[in-house]
Write a protein that holds these residues in place. Structure first.
Motif, mmCIF file in Angstrom:
data_model
loop_
_atom_site.group_PDB
_atom_site.id
_atom_site.type_symbol
_atom_site.label_atom_id
_atom_site.label_comp_id
_atom_site.label_asym_id
_atom_site.label_seq_id
_atom_site.Cartn_x
_atom_site.Cartn_y
_atom_site.Cartn_z
ATOM 1 N N LYS A 100 1.012 -1.180 0.018
ATOM 2 C CA LYS A 100 -0.001 0.071 -0.019
ATOM 3 C C LYS A 100 0.940 1.177 -0.053
ATOM 4 N N GLN A 124 -7.122 1.889 -4.681
ATOM 5 C CA GLN A 124 -7.891 1.598 -3.629
ATOM 6 C C GLN A 124 -8.751 2.805 -3.044
ATOM 7 N N ASP A 173 -10.992 4.155 0.027
ATOM 8 C CA ASP A 173 -11.634 3.689 1.256
ATOM 9 C C ASP A 173 -12.919 4.205 1.478
ATOM 10 N N ASP A 213 -10.964 0.561 10.804
ATOM 11 C CA ASP A 213 -11.837 -0.540 10.124
ATOM 12 C C ASP A 213 -12.631 0.000 8.914
ATOM 13 N N GLU A 219 -11.320 -4.012 5.575
ATOM 14 C CA GLU A 219 -9.489 -4.028 6.033
ATOM 15 C C GLU A 219 -9.904 -3.708 7.566
ATOM 16 N N THR A 220 -9.255 -4.370 8.305
ATOM 17 C CA THR A 220 -9.283 -3.854 9.879
ATOM 18 C C THR A 220 -8.276 -3.029 10.117
ATOM 19 N N THR A 225 -7.206 -8.331 5.707
ATOM 20 C CA THR A 225 -8.081 -7.806 4.728
ATOM 21 C C THR A 225 -8.819 -9.146 3.949
ATOM 22 N N HIS A 228 -11.516 -9.779 0.533
ATOM 23 C CA HIS A 228 -12.263 -9.219 -0.533
ATOM 24 C C HIS A 228 -12.488 -10.342 -1.567
#
Length: 218
Positions: A58, A110, A112, A118, A172-173, A178, A180
């Motif tokens: 990331k 990505q 969010d 979280d 995602e925590t 993760t 998905h």
């Protein structure tokens, strides 16, 4: 395609070296198949189960956007039943059952949903694919069965290189775990035969991953 793959790897490495990143690992099961057509006539296909595993990272981009490049291995394949001649694999083939192994480079963005640790997220972007090797099994109208290695070249066979589109939706925590769901659709045919079938591979699956502690490069 080879030049694009080399450029993608170089770009990925330079970004990792220059930015604050979180390195991760992932794996999961999937089902793969193909959109298979002969002279625009869609053929009956079925899914084959496989798995995938890889590494990703990331890289902060802007606000809720993150760049998430990934390098992975995938066990792919498809089953197809023909209602007309198809070459490849053979003009006398009644069906084909393939299994092949590929390396993918994904360049994903990505988004969010929320700023909490979280959160749900959506990822999308291109995938550059390279097939290492494969096998196929098919039955002939003469009653014989053929099992062979898939033939890859720029003419009269299958192509090793392709480009696809990836879509992922997951959660995602705060600890970096993760999960998905994945969908991948290749944009170009796998067949290099001029009058051959259109074979565009696809995949649906689930991925479990873990991002490691952020590392800041200097």
């Amino acid at each position: 395609m080879k030049k694009i793959t080399i450029f993608s790897v170089a770009l990925l490495w330079s970004l990792i070296s220059a930015a604050q990143v979180e390195l991760g690992v992932f794996a999961g099961p999937h089902a793969s198949s193909a959109v298979y057509a002969i002279k625009n006539a869609k053929q009956s296909t079925d899914f084959k189960f496989g798995f995938h595993a890889g590494v990703d990272c990331k890289i902060p981009f802007e606000n809720k956007l993150t760049f998430v490049p990934a390098l992975s291995y995938k066990m792919m394949g498809y089953k197809v039943v023909f209602d007309r001649p198809s070459f490849p694999p053979d003009l006398l083939a009644k069906d084909d059952d393939t299994r092949f192994h590929e390396i993918d480079i994904d360049l994903l963005l990505q988004y969010d949903f929320g700023k909490k640790p979280d959160h749900f997220f959506l990822r999308s972007g291109p995938s550059f694919n390279f097939i290492l090797f494969g096998k196929e099994n098919y039955n002939l109208m003469t009653g014989e069965s053929v099992e062979r290695n898939m033939k890859f070249s720029v003419l009269n066979s299958y192509g090793r290189y392709n480009v696809g589109i990836v879509a992922q939706f997951g959660f995602e925590t705060s600890t970096g775990f993760t999960i998905h769901g994945d969908y991948v659709q290749q944009l170009f045919t796998m067949s290099n035969e001029d009058e051959g079938p259109s074979i565009r591979n696809r995949l649906v699956g689930v991925t479990f991953g873990k991002f490691l502690k952020a590392k800041k490069n200097h």
